[in-house]
Scaffold this motif. Structure first.
Motif, PDB file in Angstrom:
ATOM      1  N   GLY A  51      38.057  44.388  58.414  1.00 11.79           N
ATOM      2  CA  GLY A  51      37.121  44.833  57.379  1.00 11.79           C
ATOM      3  C   GLY A  51      37.618  44.509  55.984  1.00 11.79           C
ATOM      4  O   GLY A  51      36.844  44.075  55.121  1.00 11.79           O
ATOM      5  N   LEU A  52      38.912  44.700  55.756  1.00 18.00           N
ATOM      6  CA  LEU A  52      39.481  44.410  54.444  1.00 18.00           C
ATOM      7  C   LEU A  52      39.399  42.920  54.135  1.00 18.00           C
ATOM      8  O   LEU A  52      38.991  42.520  53.039  1.00 18.00           O
ATOM      9  CB  LEU A  52      40.934  44.887  54.386  1.00 18.00           C
ATOM     10  N   SER A  53      39.759  42.078  55.096  1.00 16.22           N
ATOM     11  CA  SER A  53      39.704  40.631  54.839  1.00 16.22           C
ATOM     12  C   SER A  53      38.256  40.162  54.666  1.00 16.22           C
ATOM     13  O   SER A  53      37.981  39.281  53.841  1.00 16.22           O
ATOM     14  CB  SER A  53      40.414  39.840  55.944  1.00 16.22           C
ATOM     15  N   ALA A  54      37.319  40.758  55.384  1.00 14.87           N
ATOM     16  CA  ALA A  54      35.905  40.403  55.207  1.00 14.87           C
ATOM     17  C   ALA A  54      35.429  40.789  53.811  1.00 14.87           C
ATOM     18  O   ALA A  54      34.686  40.027  53.163  1.00 14.87           O
ATOM     19  CB  ALA A  54      35.050  41.078  56.276  1.00 14.87           C
ATOM     20  N   SER A  55      35.868  41.948  53.321  1.00 16.68           N
ATOM     21  CA  SER A  55      35.489  42.371  51.975  1.00 16.68           C
ATOM     22  C   SER A  55      36.056  41.434  50.915  1.00 16.68           C
ATOM     23  O   SER A  55      35.375  41.083  49.944  1.00 16.68           O
ATOM     24  CB  SER A  55      35.974  43.804  51.709  1.00 16.68           C
ATOM     25  N   VAL A  56      37.305  41.025  51.095  1.00 24.42           N
ATOM     26  CA  VAL A  56      37.909  40.071  50.152  1.00 24.42           C
ATOM     27  C   VAL A  56      37.127  38.763  50.172  1.00 24.42           C
ATOM     28  O   VAL A  56      36.787  38.200  49.120  1.00 24.42           O
ATOM     29  CB  VAL A  56      39.399  39.836  50.475  1.00 24.42           C
ATOM     30  N   ALA A  57      36.808  38.271  51.364  1.00 23.00           N
ATOM     31  CA  ALA A  57      36.058  37.014  51.478  1.00 23.00           C
ATOM     32  C   ALA A  57      34.693  37.123  50.796  1.00 23.00           C
ATOM     33  O   ALA A  57      34.264  36.199  50.091  1.00 23.00           O
ATOM     34  CB  ALA A  57      35.887  36.633  52.950  1.00 23.00           C
ATOM     35  N   GLN A  58      34.012  38.240  50.989  1.00 22.86           N
ATOM     36  CA  GLN A  58      32.704  38.442  50.351  1.00 22.86           C
ATOM     37  C   GLN A  58      32.840  38.482  48.831  1.00 22.86           C
ATOM     38  O   GLN A  58      32.022  37.913  48.112  1.00 22.86           O
ATOM     39  CB  GLN A  58      32.053  39.726  50.858  1.00 22.86           C
ATOM     40  N   GLY A  59      33.873  39.145  48.333  1.00 23.45           N
ATOM     41  CA  GLY A  59      34.089  39.225  46.893  1.00 23.45           C
ATOM     42  C   GLY A  59      34.394  37.868  46.282  1.00 23.45           C
ATOM     43  O   GLY A  59      33.858  37.511  45.229  1.00 23.45           O
ATOM     44  N   VAL A  60      35.239  37.099  46.934  1.00 19.31           N
ATOM     45  CA  VAL A  60      35.577  35.760  46.443  1.00 19.31           C
ATOM     46  C   VAL A  60      34.331  34.880  46.450  1.00 19.31           C
ATOM     47  O   VAL A  60      34.038  34.173  45.474  1.00 19.31           O
ATOM     48  CB  VAL A  60      36.702  35.122  47.286  1.00 19.31           C
ATOM     49  N   ALA A  61      33.566  34.931  47.536  1.00 17.82           N
ATOM     50  CA  ALA A  61      32.344  34.133  47.630  1.00 17.82           C
ATOM     51  C   ALA A  61      31.326  34.554  46.570  1.00 17.82           C
ATOM     52  O   ALA A  61      30.686  33.699  45.942  1.00 17.82           O
ATOM     53  CB  ALA A  61      31.749  34.244  49.035  1.00 17.82           C
ATOM     54  N   ALA A  62      31.196  35.854  46.348  1.00 23.28           N
ATOM     55  CA  ALA A  62      30.242  36.350  45.348  1.00 23.28           C
ATOM     56  C   ALA A  62      30.621  35.871  43.943  1.00 23.28           C
ATOM     57  O   ALA A  62      29.758  35.640  43.102  1.00 23.28           O
ATOM     58  CB  ALA A  62      30.180  37.876  45.380  1.00 23.28           C
ATOM     59  N   ALA A  63      31.923  35.691  43.704  1.00 20.90           N
ATOM     60  CA  ALA A  63      32.391  35.216  42.398  1.00 20.90           C
ATOM     61  C   ALA A  63      32.320  33.695  42.293  1.00 20.90           C
ATOM     62  O   ALA A  63      32.584  33.140  41.240  1.00 20.90           O
ATOM     63  CB  ALA A  63      33.819  35.697  42.154  1.00 20.90           C
ATOM     64  N   GLY A  64      31.972  33.040  43.402  1.00 20.85           N
ATOM     65  CA  GLY A  64      31.850  31.583  43.380  1.00 20.85           C
ATOM     66  C   GLY A  64      33.069  30.839  43.877  1.00 20.85           C
ATOM     67  O   GLY A  64      33.107  29.606  43.835  1.00 20.85           O
ATOM     68  N   GLY A  65      34.064  31.561  44.347  1.00 23.20           N
ATOM     69  CA  GLY A  65      35.271  30.908  44.851  1.00 23.20           C
ATOM     70  C   GLY A  65      35.126  30.478  46.296  1.00 23.20           C
ATOM     71  O   GLY A  65      34.132  30.787  46.962  1.00 23.20           O
ATOM     72  N   LYS A  66      36.122  29.756  46.756  1.00 17.00           N
ATOM     73  CA  LYS A  66      36.164  29.301  48.155  1.00 17.00           C
ATOM     74  C   LYS A  66      37.192  30.140  48.911  1.00 17.00           C
ATOM     75  O   LYS A  66      38.194  30.569  48.339  1.00 17.00           O
ATOM     76  CB  LYS A  66      36.556  27.832  48.204  1.00 17.00           C
ATOM     77  N   VAL A  67      36.956  30.306  50.203  1.00 14.05           N
ATOM     78  CA  VAL A  67      37.846  31.099  51.054  1.00 14.05           C
ATOM     79  C   VAL A  67      38.317  30.245  52.216  1.00 14.05           C
ATOM     80  O   VAL A  67      37.524  29.539  52.846  1.00 14.05           O
ATOM     81  CB  VAL A  67      37.131  32.356  51.595  1.00 14.05           C
TER      82      VAL A  67
END
Length: 153
Positions: A51-67
């Motif tokens: 859950g934590l890694s999914a949240s980080v991935a969603q946050g990075v993607a929402a900011a326009g970054g790549k994961v």
């Protein structure tokens, strides 16, 4: 130094100005735009990790970054992947194992296989790594894992 000090300062920032101060000290030339950033994510066997890694991935993607999500990995594997990504090299787990096998082969030369090594995985994330790596080096170094918690069995 390391990231522990700045990470602690960032976590303890009381307001946006505090966050801005920490970021300014980390990036004196300015913060890189999010669409130019790649964040490498790995996780361990804790229940909260997916859950934590999914949240980080969603946050990075929402900011326009790549994961780059490596999945279940050890801390050294994550650090190795970040280093390789920064060098523009293959940062996959397959490359990690192949690189380490090549190093082991170079170290051993033409010696016969070493005796069996038993690895206590302490029911942690290393069990999956050993399960993937052991068959690759069985002709050089036979490995038997125990206390795998089912992760490498």
């Amino acid at each position: 130094g390391g990231w522990e000090g700045p990470a602690t300062a960032l976590a303890n920032a009381q307001d946006e100005a505090g966050v801005a101060d920490v970021l300014a000290s980390l990036f004196p030339g300015g913060v890189v735009p999010a669409n130019e950033i790649t964040v490498v994510i790995g996780r361990d066997t804790r229940v909260s990790s997916p859950g934590l890694s999914a949240s980080v991935a969603q946050g990075v993607a929402a900011a326009g970054g790549k994961v780059v999500d490596l999945g279940l990995v050890t801390t050294p594997q994550l650090h190795w992947a970040v280093m390789r990504l920064n060098l523009g090299l293959d940062h996959s787990l397959e490359a990690y194992y192949a690189t380490h096998k090549a190093a082991l082969k170079a170290l051993l030369g033409n010696t016969p296989p070493l005796p069996l090594v038993r690895v206590d995985c302490a029911d942690g994330v290393g069990a999956a790594s050993i399960a993937a790596f052991a068959p690759m080096v069985a002709d050089l170094l036979p490995i038997e894992a125990f206390n795998t918690g089912g992760a490498g069995a």
